[in-house]
Design a protein around this motif. Structure first.
Motif, mmCIF file in Angstrom:
data_model
loop_
_atom_site.group_PDB
_atom_site.id
_atom_site.type_symbol
_atom_site.label_atom_id
_atom_site.label_comp_id
_atom_site.label_asym_id
_atom_site.label_seq_id
_atom_site.Cartn_x
_atom_site.Cartn_y
_atom_site.Cartn_z
ATOM 1 N N ILE A 119 -2.599 -58.039 -35.900
ATOM 2 C CA ILE A 119 -1.317 -57.533 -35.383
ATOM 3 C C ILE A 119 -1.542 -56.995 -33.957
ATOM 4 O O ILE A 119 -0.741 -57.245 -33.049
ATOM 5 C CB ILE A 119 -0.740 -56.432 -36.312
ATOM 6 C CG1 ILE A 119 -0.385 -57.010 -37.691
ATOM 7 C CG2 ILE A 119 0.471 -55.745 -35.680
ATOM 8 C CD1 ILE A 119 0.677 -58.086 -37.702
ATOM 9 N N SER A 120 -2.661 -56.280 -33.761
ATOM 10 C CA SER A 120 -2.981 -55.765 -32.410
ATOM 11 C C SER A 120 -3.127 -56.914 -31.430
ATOM 12 O O SER A 120 -2.682 -56.838 -30.287
ATOM 13 C CB SER A 120 -4.300 -54.979 -32.416
ATOM 14 O OG SER A 120 -4.284 -54.014 -33.396
ATOM 15 N N GLN A 121 -3.767 -57.984 -31.905
ATOM 16 C CA GLN A 121 -4.026 -59.129 -31.034
ATOM 17 C C GLN A 121 -2.735 -59.891 -30.724
ATOM 18 O O GLN A 121 -2.480 -60.231 -29.568
ATOM 19 C CB GLN A 121 -5.028 -60.037 -31.747
ATOM 20 C CG GLN A 121 -5.525 -61.173 -30.921
ATOM 21 C CD GLN A 121 -6.644 -61.908 -31.644
ATOM 22 O OE1 GLN A 121 -7.552 -61.303 -32.173
ATOM 23 N NE2 GLN A 121 -6.563 -63.209 -31.671
ATOM 24 N N ALA A 170 -8.240 -65.560 -36.014
ATOM 25 C CA ALA A 170 -8.562 -64.952 -34.716
ATOM 26 C C ALA A 170 -8.525 -65.973 -33.583
ATOM 27 O O ALA A 170 -8.564 -65.617 -32.414
ATOM 28 C CB ALA A 170 -9.922 -64.292 -34.760
ATOM 29 N N HIS A 171 -8.455 -67.235 -33.925
ATOM 30 C CA HIS A 171 -8.337 -68.275 -32.896
ATOM 31 C C HIS A 171 -7.108 -68.009 -32.031
ATOM 32 O O HIS A 171 -7.051 -68.396 -30.870
ATOM 33 C CB HIS A 171 -8.241 -69.641 -33.588
ATOM 34 C CG HIS A 171 -8.055 -70.770 -32.648
ATOM 35 N ND1 HIS A 171 -9.074 -71.241 -31.862
ATOM 36 C CD2 HIS A 171 -6.966 -71.522 -32.346
ATOM 37 C CE1 HIS A 171 -8.618 -72.243 -31.132
ATOM 38 N NE2 HIS A 171 -7.352 -72.438 -31.396
ATOM 39 N N ASN A 172 -6.147 -67.263 -32.586
ATOM 40 C CA ASN A 172 -4.926 -66.890 -31.864
ATOM 41 C C ASN A 172 -4.145 -68.110 -31.424
ATOM 42 O O ASN A 172 -3.903 -68.333 -30.244
ATOM 43 C CB ASN A 172 -5.281 -65.996 -30.657
ATOM 44 C CG ASN A 172 -4.102 -65.166 -30.219
ATOM 45 O OD1 ASN A 172 -3.035 -65.207 -30.842
ATOM 46 N ND2 ASN A 172 -4.266 -64.413 -29.167
ATOM 47 N N THR A 192 2.282 -63.547 -37.489
ATOM 48 C CA THR A 192 2.358 -62.274 -38.219
ATOM 49 C C THR A 192 2.294 -62.517 -39.724
ATOM 50 O O THR A 192 1.579 -61.789 -40.433
ATOM 51 C CB THR A 192 3.672 -61.538 -37.863
ATOM 52 O OG1 THR A 192 3.762 -61.462 -36.451
ATOM 53 C CG2 THR A 192 3.715 -60.150 -38.464
ATOM 54 N N TYR A 239 0.354 -58.864 -30.762
ATOM 55 C CA TYR A 239 1.327 -58.115 -29.950
ATOM 56 C C TYR A 239 0.677 -57.370 -28.775
ATOM 57 O O TYR A 239 1.330 -56.555 -28.138
ATOM 58 C CB TYR A 239 2.090 -57.126 -30.843
ATOM 59 C CG TYR A 239 2.960 -57.843 -31.853
ATOM 60 C CD1 TYR A 239 4.247 -58.263 -31.514
ATOM 61 C CD2 TYR A 239 2.490 -58.125 -33.127
ATOM 62 C CE1 TYR A 239 5.036 -58.940 -32.426
ATOM 63 C CE2 TYR A 239 3.272 -58.803 -34.054
ATOM 64 C CZ TYR A 239 4.544 -59.210 -33.695
ATOM 65 O OH TYR A 239 5.325 -59.878 -34.599
ATOM 66 N N ASP A 242 -1.936 -70.588 -30.051
ATOM 67 C CA ASP A 242 -0.854 -70.435 -29.074
ATOM 68 C C ASP A 242 0.407 -71.187 -29.480
ATOM 69 O O ASP A 242 1.508 -70.811 -29.111
ATOM 70 C CB ASP A 242 -1.333 -70.949 -27.705
ATOM 71 C CG ASP A 242 -1.599 -69.790 -26.769
ATOM 72 O OD1 ASP A 242 -1.477 -68.631 -27.233
ATOM 73 O OD2 ASP A 242 -1.941 -70.041 -25.609
ATOM 74 N N ASP A 243 0.199 -72.297 -30.228
ATOM 75 C CA ASP A 243 1.346 -73.134 -30.591
ATOM 76 C C ASP A 243 2.225 -72.484 -31.651
ATOM 77 O O ASP A 243 3.359 -72.897 -31.856
ATOM 78 C CB ASP A 243 0.861 -74.508 -31.092
ATOM 79 C CG ASP A 243 0.059 -75.219 -30.017
ATOM 80 O OD1 ASP A 243 0.342 -74.951 -28.837
ATOM 81 O OD2 ASP A 243 -0.841 -76.007 -30.346
#
Lengths: 428, 189
Positions: free
Chosen positions: A118-120, A60-62, A72, A122, A64-65
């Motif tokens: 996936i929601s996060q 969940a850190h998402n 995915t 995209y 960016d790199d």
């Protein structure tokens, strides 16, 4: 076990035979195995939960790199692991509760991880309600495929949350009735647990969560007149109380009977609410279009829940003796006519006060019959709360109120002293 | 049918469904970005007390109200088809609301937030745009939210979100402040 150490001595002294000693040894051995099984189940579940939640936080850190493709793949990875483990357990470890529950819980979380990530990744729009619904739809088969009681409990909590979110808090989505479909889907598993009669924490949690969940959804039916929902609540609480006495709770801890505890607390709370002047004042102000009453959702749910309560009451009378009927089993039969009387006269409030007083006295009498100090004090508590409630809508001055409190306190002390004295004289 | 075979069948179906749903989400998203038309949705100031809600910026939109000569057939929370087009300044605006699917692909499916009754036969409908979250990396999201808030209160700044729309699907791909992506405006830590 100390007794196991003493066994040779007891055999030597001819207190027990060597056969009896063997039986005692095997009894404690099986008991030890049971408790180690419980530990294994608990740690299995806890481990799966922690790993699943840990993965959620890391991904969940998402990052960016990372590219969307890598992210995915990361989102699908826990799902793949969860599915492999679940398939392995389904084929090889079907008899192990620890394996089944741990694998089911992990896959349950992995599905949530995958959809939310996936929601996060995209930026796919969607409410928490639609996410919950998709999640539960994709995981509810685990209740039957892996016979997972924990997933069944999660489904009850999840669908209740969904229902509350969708129907109370969120004013921007139309109401729906998915809740009932999910509960109906979980019921066969719950019935199976009861039939197997292997008493464990899962069943007790089902009792508690189902009773709370059913009560939580009732306000959804409030559309036109909120006071009318009282009928549905009174009948549903009676139904829960009766169910609590129909299920076999022999040799079980009282705390496991969630139905009875929830129904008893809320039935009395409902009675106290109905003993206030303000409630009946609102009722007399209510205006109904009588020819439209059959279309009111409050009336429909009230009628259905009353019919269910009557059927359950008949079943209880048939299965058990009429002497076992409790005050809270039939309370709804009194509330129903009083509610209608309340539209025309203030007598309804007086009647409700009398009913609470009668329940209090009946409970004290029951406690006295069973020589149970706890039940007697419960009866006294019912009457005391009634007195305290009357303080709020009466114009008595502080001196009279104070004196009444003192009297209630003296009543508590005197009754307890009387019972303890009586017990001592009986013992001597 | 044997119970085990039936359960195996359910297991296979469940495992496939668990892959299909996220896959469909990605596929719809990709198709909308590739084939859809891009719109710029102007955002409006948000309540500063609205706490930061996680690893995303919560977006509030301007131009969500649409007035029409109908005050009976729509209800609060109802799902409707909302047609979108560009205004003279190049920002997205609602051009129609209907119960039936429009023939033009530039529409979204959204819920009615509230309805303002005007006169006897007209009303204004406020639409809840579903693309109201823009996810950021955990370390950047707080700074991004602060920057977004500052910019929308600064009337000279142009703050808008970039949304691709096709056949009812909407994909939010960026939030821009004066035509620069909010991601590029946050200094790397």
């Amino acid at each position: 076990m100390n007794i196991l150490k003493d066994l040779p001595e007891l055999i030597k002294a001819d207190v027990i035979s060597s056969e009896t000693a063997d039986k005692i040894r095997s009894y404690y051995k099986s008991k030890e195995q049971q408790s180690s099984n419980k530990l294994l189940i608990s740690f299995g579940i806890l481990g799966s939960l922690l790993i699943g939640l840990g993965i959620i936080l890391i991904i969940a850190h998402n990052w960016d790199d990372l590219s969307n493709t890598i992210k995915t793949i990361c989102a699908f990875f826990p799902l793949l692991i969860g599915q492999i483990v679940a398939t392995y357990v389904f084929i090889k470890q079907r008899e192990s509760i620890a394996w089944r529950e741990a694998a089911a819980v992990f896959l349950f979380i992995a599905v949530a991880v995958c959809i939310s990530l996936i929601s996060q990744i995209y930026n796919i729009p969607g409410s928490i309600a639609s996410f919950m619904l998709t999640w539960l739809l994709l995981t509810i088969p685990l209740v039957y495929i892996l016979r997972s009681s924990l997933v069944s409990l999660f489904v009850i909590v999840g669908i209740s949350y969904y229902h509350i979110y969708n129907n109370y808090w969120s004013h921007v989505t139309p109401p729906d009735y998915w809740y009932f479909a999910f509960i109906l889907l979980v019921i066969p598993h719950y019935v199976q647990l009861l039939k197997e009669n292997k008493w464990n924490g899962f069943i007790a949690f089902h009792h508690w969560l189902l009773s709370i969940s059913i009560l939580v959804v009732i306000p959804v039916f409030i559309k036109t007149n909120e006071q009318l929902i009282v009928i549905a609540y009174a009948s549903t609480l009676a139904s829960l109380y009766i169910v609590g006495s129909l299920i076999n709770f022999e040799n079980k801890k009282w705390i496991s009977n969630g139905y009875k505890i929830v129904a008893a607390i809320l039935s009395m709370s409902l009675c106290y609410m109905l003993s206030f002047k303000s409630f009946w004042y609102d009722i007399t102000k209510a205006t109904y279009e009588f020819h439209e009453l059959q279309d009111y959702s409050e009336v429909i749910i009230g009628t259905v829940s009353t019919l269910i309560a009557i059927i359950l009451l008949i079943i209880k009378v048939r299965n058990k003796s009429i002497r076992e009927i409790q005050a809270l089993d039939v309370l709804f039969l009194f509330i129903l006519p009083i509610y209608f009387i309340g539209h025309f006269t203030t007598l309804a409030q007086v009647l409700m006060n009398l009913i609470i007083f009668a329940i209090g006295l009946y409970t004290i009498w029951q406690g006295h019959q069973k020589n149970h100090l706890g039940i007697i004090n419960y009866g006294l508590l019912i009457i005391s709360i009634l007195i305290i409630c009357r303080f709020f809508d009466s114009n008595l001055n502080f001196i009279v109120r104070g004196l009444l409190f003192v009297l209630v306190g003296i009543g508590f002390l005197a009754t307890n002293l009387f019972i303890i004295k009586k017990r001592k004289s009986n013992e001597s | 049918m044997n119970r085990k075979i039936l359960l195996s069948l359910f297991l296979v179906l469940m495992l496939i469904a668990q892959w299909l749903i996220p896959y469909k989400m990605i596929w719809t998203n990709d198709r909308t970005v590739k084939e859809g038309k891009v719109f710029k949705f102007k955002t409006m100031p948000i309540d500063p007390s609205d706490a930061f809600r996680g690893k995303f910026i919560h977006l509030n939109y301007d131009n969500t109200l649409f007035c029409l000569a109908d005050n009976k057939s729509y209800k609060q929370a109802q799902e409707v088809f909302v047609s979108i087009d560009n205004d003279s300044l190049g920002y997205a605006k609602i051009t129609a609301i209907s119960h039936i699917k429009p023939s033009n692909p530039n529409y979204i499916v959204a819920n009615i937030n509230y309805i303002q009754q005007l006169e006897e036969d007209s009303s204004c409908i406020d639409i809840n745009f579903p693309f109201d979250r823009y996810y950021m990396e955990e370390s950047k999201s707080k700074d991004a939210e602060d920057l977004y808030r500052k910019s929308i209160r600064h009337f000279t700044k142009n703050v808008y979100s970039v949304v691709y729309i096709k056949d009812g699907n909407a994909v939010l791909t960026d939030v821009k402040i004066d035509d620069k992506s909010i991601k590029d405006l946050i200094p790397k830590k």
